[in-house]
Scaffold this active site. Structure first.
Site, PDB file in Angstrom:
ATOM      1  N   GLU A 128     -19.084  16.983 -20.329  1.00 12.55           N
ATOM      2  CA  GLU A 128     -20.300  16.289 -20.761  1.00 12.55           C
ATOM      3  C   GLU A 128     -20.584  15.188 -19.743  1.00 12.55           C
ATOM      4  O   GLU A 128     -19.739  14.321 -19.518  1.00 12.55           O
ATOM      5  CB  GLU A 128     -20.116  15.686 -22.158  1.00 12.55           C
ATOM      6  CG  GLU A 128     -20.092  16.745 -23.262  1.00 12.55           C
ATOM      7  CD  GLU A 128     -19.742  16.180 -24.635  1.00 12.55           C
ATOM      8  OE1 GLU A 128     -20.263  16.703 -25.626  1.00 12.55           O
ATOM      9  OE2 GLU A 128     -18.934  15.235 -24.717  1.00 12.55           O
ATOM     10  N   SER A 174     -14.500   8.944 -24.709  1.00 11.11           N
ATOM     11  CA  SER A 174     -14.970   9.945 -25.684  1.00 11.11           C
ATOM     12  C   SER A 174     -15.996   9.360 -26.626  1.00 11.11           C
ATOM     13  O   SER A 174     -16.749  10.097 -27.242  1.00 11.11           O
ATOM     14  CB  SER A 174     -13.805  10.437 -26.539  1.00 11.11           C
ATOM     15  OG  SER A 174     -12.737  10.844 -25.752  1.00 11.11           O
ATOM     16  N   HIS A 189     -17.125  13.347 -19.122  1.00  9.93           N
ATOM     17  CA  HIS A 189     -16.207  13.565 -20.241  1.00  9.93           C
ATOM     18  C   HIS A 189     -15.610  14.963 -20.174  1.00  9.93           C
ATOM     19  O   HIS A 189     -16.272  15.956 -20.467  1.00  9.93           O
ATOM     20  CB  HIS A 189     -16.961  13.358 -21.566  1.00  9.93           C
ATOM     21  CG  HIS A 189     -16.080  13.469 -22.767  1.00  9.93           C
ATOM     22  ND1 HIS A 189     -16.350  14.286 -23.840  1.00  9.93           N
ATOM     23  CD2 HIS A 189     -14.892  12.872 -23.044  1.00  9.93           C
ATOM     24  CE1 HIS A 189     -15.378  14.166 -24.730  1.00  9.93           C
ATOM     25  NE2 HIS A 189     -14.493  13.320 -24.275  1.00  9.93           N
ATOM     26  N   ASN A 213     -17.659  15.634 -29.635  1.00  9.35           N
ATOM     27  CA  ASN A 213     -16.863  14.798 -30.523  1.00  9.35           C
ATOM     28  C   ASN A 213     -17.646  14.332 -31.739  1.00  9.35           C
ATOM     29  O   ASN A 213     -17.073  14.129 -32.818  1.00  9.35           O
ATOM     30  CB  ASN A 213     -16.299  13.596 -29.759  1.00  9.35           C
ATOM     31  CG  ASN A 213     -15.141  14.013 -28.867  1.00  9.35           C
ATOM     32  OD1 ASN A 213     -14.645  15.132 -28.986  1.00  9.35           O
ATOM     33  ND2 ASN A 213     -14.722  13.143 -27.988  1.00  9.35           N
TER      34      ASN A 213
HETATM   35  N1  LIG Z   1      -6.919  12.968 -25.568  1.00  7.22           N
HETATM   36  C1  LIG Z   1      -8.020  13.699 -25.520  1.00  7.22           C
HETATM   37  O1  LIG Z   1      -8.052  14.807 -26.051  1.00  7.22           O
HETATM   38  C2  LIG Z   1      -9.236  13.182 -24.788  1.00  7.22           C
HETATM   39  C3  LIG Z   1     -10.255  14.093 -24.435  1.00  7.22           C
HETATM   40  C4  LIG Z   1     -11.341  13.629 -23.687  1.00  7.22           C
HETATM   41  C5  LIG Z   1     -11.437  12.298 -23.343  1.00  7.22           C
HETATM   42  N2  LIG Z   1     -10.450  11.424 -23.723  1.00  7.22           N
HETATM   43  C6  LIG Z   1     -10.590  10.019 -23.300  1.00  7.22           C
HETATM   44  O2  LIG Z   1      -9.789   9.836 -22.145  1.00  7.22           O
HETATM   45  C7  LIG Z   1      -9.315   8.509 -22.091  1.00  7.22           C
HETATM   46  C8  LIG Z   1      -7.794   8.533 -21.973  1.00  7.22           C
HETATM   47  O3  LIG Z   1      -7.255   9.122 -23.156  1.00  7.22           O
HETATM   48  P1  LIG Z   1      -5.792   9.793 -23.179  1.00  7.22           P
HETATM   49  O4  LIG Z   1      -5.723  10.578 -24.426  1.00  7.22           O
HETATM   50  O5  LIG Z   1      -5.544  10.451 -21.879  1.00  7.22           O
HETATM   51  O6  LIG Z   1      -4.871   8.494 -23.330  1.00  7.22           O
HETATM   52  P2  LIG Z   1      -3.306   8.362 -23.052  1.00  7.22           P
HETATM   53  O7  LIG Z   1      -2.842   7.259 -23.909  1.00  7.22           O
HETATM   54  O8  LIG Z   1      -2.634   9.668 -23.120  1.00  7.22           O
HETATM   55  O9  LIG Z   1      -3.260   7.898 -21.510  1.00  7.22           O
HETATM   56  C9  LIG Z   1      -3.755   6.657 -21.038  1.00  7.22           C
HETATM   57  C10 LIG Z   1      -3.031   6.288 -19.739  1.00  7.22           C
HETATM   58  O10 LIG Z   1      -3.639   5.146 -19.178  1.00  7.22           O
HETATM   59  C11 LIG Z   1      -2.632   4.340 -18.597  1.00  7.22           C
HETATM   60  N3  LIG Z   1      -3.124   2.968 -18.446  1.00  7.22           N
HETATM   61  C12 LIG Z   1      -3.246   2.004 -19.380  1.00  7.22           C
HETATM   62  N4  LIG Z   1      -3.731   0.891 -18.829  1.00  7.22           N
HETATM   63  C13 LIG Z   1      -3.919   1.132 -17.516  1.00  7.22           C
HETATM   64  C14 LIG Z   1      -4.376   0.344 -16.407  1.00  7.22           C
HETATM   65  N5  LIG Z   1      -4.746  -0.910 -16.566  1.00  7.22           N
HETATM   66  N6  LIG Z   1      -4.428   0.940 -15.199  1.00  7.22           N
HETATM   67  C15 LIG Z   1      -4.058   2.203 -15.020  1.00  7.22           C
HETATM   68  N7  LIG Z   1      -3.605   2.983 -16.029  1.00  7.22           N
HETATM   69  C16 LIG Z   1      -3.535   2.452 -17.267  1.00  7.22           C
HETATM   70  C17 LIG Z   1      -1.484   4.466 -19.584  1.00  7.22           C
HETATM   71  O11 LIG Z   1      -0.260   4.141 -18.966  1.00  7.22           O
HETATM   72  C18 LIG Z   1      -1.557   5.947 -19.971  1.00  7.22           C
HETATM   73  O12 LIG Z   1      -0.772   6.755 -19.140  1.00  7.22           O
HETATM   74  C19 LIG Z   1      -9.816   7.815 -23.344  1.00  7.22           C
HETATM   75  O13 LIG Z   1     -10.992   7.122 -23.038  1.00  7.22           O
HETATM   76  C20 LIG Z   1     -10.093   8.976 -24.274  1.00  7.22           C
HETATM   77  O14 LIG Z   1     -11.062   8.685 -25.231  1.00  7.22           O
HETATM   78  C21 LIG Z   1      -9.350  11.853 -24.414  1.00  7.22           C
END
Ligand SMILES: NC(=O)c1ccc[n+]([C@@H]2O[C@H](COP(=O)([O-])OP(=O)(O)OC[C@H]3O[C@@H](n4cnc5c(N)ncnc54)[C@H](O)[C@@H]3O)[C@@H](O)[C@H]2O)c1
Length: 596
Positions: A154, A121, A142, A192
């Site tokens: 995006e 993000s 994204h 964002n």
């Molecule tokens: N939460 C949102 O609203 C949102 C929206 C768009 C983009 N994002 C982006 O998406 C990405 C993930 O965010 P999220 O909110 O889903 O996080 P989250 O913490 O909910 O999930 C992350 C997952 O990654 C796994 N993980 C960690 N290390 C790992 C590895 N080495 N190999 C495989 N899996 C691994 C974890 O176990 C976890 O299940 C981030 O870059 C975030 O900025 C988030």
């Protein structure tokens, strides 16, 4: 010919990853879904299952399609399972070193032609890409939360991303039924960059007890038509993820203080209050991962709270003024059964206001929303006067005269002499300090702000502004009156912009700055906010409706009072106002409306 993607890999099955798996599998694409450990993999599988089960229960997905969807997903621990996929999307936590490590590993495991994408993000896609030997095949894709629902993607190209990779990913987005905006690699991209300053500001309001979580969220939902309030949205995003995004945006985006995470966020993350995914964040949820909010110790009591707080009985209301707001407010009170005394500066003005109220009530009758008898009863409750003396026996006065402090102060001084003791005196000001008006009287404890939104008969929100001198009884009375009017009253402190304008206008101003910096177009920015965040209108659509002069005036007030450098009005906004391009009312603002 666009590249065919028959198998994609998703790394990390948390909030975003599980949703992204669903998007691909729903569209007939095989998915290899990867996690770091067996328990994390099980969690990801369970998230996917409950999401698709919900879709079936809601009738949005056939059972057979759900089963076929699940058959397309192959779950595995470790990146080695991704050796033969066409595209990988990484969705692990928002840490640069972690993402770089994963990309270096993906580069080793995946076929040379595989496209490697990050769902980051806020981190630099460029910095992630240089961890591989193929930065020209690295791109940002994204998605928005929840990925299966939100239409926007995006697509982020770096200076080295190959144009055909961009084209292939754009074609893929179309196949997924998504709308993409393609942009360069800048902190926070479009949505964002515009969203997180606002979210952080809302957390700051909550932290400083400026308003309750329920009131902050209700204000933005009801005042701006947003699908959810900022604190509920923070819980959905995940507070750990939100913290990392803010922190990165602060460091990458010019150290704008508005992106420096509010200290409370860090405390909540440390305490394990991560939002929905942990079952508790700003709100408490039925269980981890559930969207259902359950009451907790901060939930306001529904029953008789107003009475307990000493709300006074109100039957007769005086309304001073003859403009749009006064006219709407007279109608609202009369329809709700209050006896209304309207005071204007002359019987001619009273006659005009009376006509306007009649016209509006008649519209309600024509549309079948109001019975004729109720219209007549409402009109019968209003008496028309041109002298303040008729307010001697009312229980509440609502002032809605011109937005000039000297005029309002003089009026409140007169009301102080005329009105009986115990009356609540309310101003509808949207930009003046309520305390200035209150101090024009000898009874500042009885003075509140009642900030209605335009059109008053339609808009469901009223901001109840309490000054440092307002008594709890006066606040409780104002809130109870809002409820009796069928509106939601949200209580806030006496600061410029109250809740809604203080949170809304800096965001609009930021959108203008983004356009001015040529990062994106007005159309793409509007699209991003509507399709990525579910806003009813994009920022430029809204600015043209509200009026650029009005928006600039509000933004200037916020800047003057809060001295926040990031609130400085965008020069482009000032120039458009100087040029007379004020929005729809002059047929030209950010867009040309002369042909519509
Ligand atoms: N939460 C949102 O609203 C949102 C929206 C768009 C983009 N994002 C982006 O998406 C990405 C993930 O965010 P999220 O909110 O889903 O996080 P989250 O913490 O909910 O999930 C992350 C997952 O990654 C796994 N993980 C960690 N290390 C790992 C590895 N080495 N190999 C495989 N899996 C691994 C974890 O176990 C976890 O299940 C981030 O870059 C975030 O900025 C988030």
């Amino acid at each position: 010919m666009a590249r065919e993607f028959s198998t994609v890999g998703v790394v990390g099955l948390g909030t975003m990853g599980a949703g992204i798996v669903e998007v691909f599998a729903r569209n007939g694409i095989d998915v290899v879904a990867v996690e770091i450990s067996a328990p994390a993999l099980e969690r990801g599988r369970a998230t996917l299952k409950s999401s698709t089960d919900r879709a079936v229960a809601k009738g949005k997905l056939a059972e057979a399609d759900r089963d076929a969807l699940h058959e397309r997903v192959h779950f595995a621990v470790g990146l080695d399972a991704l050796h033969s996929v066409d595209l990988v999307i990484e969705a692990v936590p928002e840490h640069l070193d972690l993402k770089q490590r994963i990309f270096a590993e993906l580069d080793r495991v995946c076929r040379p032609e595989t496209i490697l994408a990050t769902n980051t993000s806020s981190l630099s896609v460029t910095e992630i890409s240089v961890a591989t030997s193929r930065p020209n095949q690295v791109i940002g894709i994204h998605f928005f939360n929840p990925a299966p629902v939100m239409k926007l993607v995006e697509v982020v190209r770096t200076v080295v991303t190959a144009p055909e990779v961009v084209a292939d990913v754009e074609a893929l987005c179309a196949r997924l039924g998504k709308v993409d905006v393609t942009i360069n690699d800048r902190a926070g991209f479009i949505a964002n960059a515009l969203l997180f300053g606002y979210l952080n500001h809302a957390v700051g309001m909550f932290e400083s007890h400026y308003a309750t979580r329920e009131d902050i969220d209700a204000a933005m939902k009801l005042g701006c038509g947003l699908p959810m309030g900022p604190l509920a949205l923070m819980d959905l995003i995940g507070l750990d993820t939100a913290y990392e995004i803010l922190d990165t945006m602060y460091r990458r985006g010019g150290r704008d203080r508005r992106h420096a995470p509010v200290p409370l966020l860090k405390q909540m993350v440390t305490a394990g209050l991560l939002g929905r995914k942990s079952g508790r964040g700003f709100y408490t949820y039925e269980r981890p991962g559930s969207p259902v909010v359950v009451p907790d110790e901060a939930t306001p009591l529904a029953t008789d709270a107003a009475v307990a707080d000493g709300a006074r009985a109100i039957t007769k209301v005086g309304i001073v003024g003859s403009g749009t707001m006064a006219t709407g407010i007279i109608e609202v009170f009369a329809k709700a059964g209050y006896e209304v005394v309207s005071v204007t500066r002359g019987m001619e003005k009273s006659a005009k206001v009376c006509e306007a109220v009649k016209t509006s009530l008649n519209k309600g009758v024509v549309r079948g929303k109001l019975a004729e008898a109720d219209r007549d009863a409402a009109l019968g409750r209003i008496s028309w006067s041109a002298t303040l003396d008729h307010l001697a026996d009312v229980d509440l006065v609502v002032e809605a005269v011109v937005e000039e402090l000297s005029v309002k102060k003089a009026l409140f001084a007169s009301l102080d002499e005329i009105c009986k003791p115990g009356v609540v005196l309310a101003t509808t000001t949207s930009s003046l300090p309520v305390i200035d008006v209150a101090m024009a009287t000898q009874r500042p404890a009885d003075v509140v702000g009642l900030h209605f939104f335009n059109p008053a008969p339609v808009m469901p929100l009223v901001e109840v502004v309490r000054t440092i001198r307002t008594s709890p009884e006066a606040t409780a009375t104002a809130r109870a009156v809002c409820a009796a009017l069928g509106k939601t009253g949200v209580v806030c402190g006496d600061r410029s912009g109250f809740i809604v304008n203080a949170l809304l206008f800096p965001y609009l101003n930021d959108a203008v700055k983004m356009l001015e910096a040529s990062y994106s177009t007005a159309d793409d920015i509007d699209h991003a906010m509507k399709l990525g965040c579910g806003y009813p209108m994009g920022p430029f659509e809204l600015l043209d409706v509200v009026g650029l002069d009005v928006s600039l005036a509000i933004q200037r007030e916020l800047y003057l009072e809060l001295r926040e450098p990031g609130f400085a009005p965008a020069p482009l906004l000032e120039h458009l106002v100087t040029a007379g391009y004020l929005g729809r009312k002059t047929r030209r603002g950010f867009r040309d409306h002369s042909h519509r």
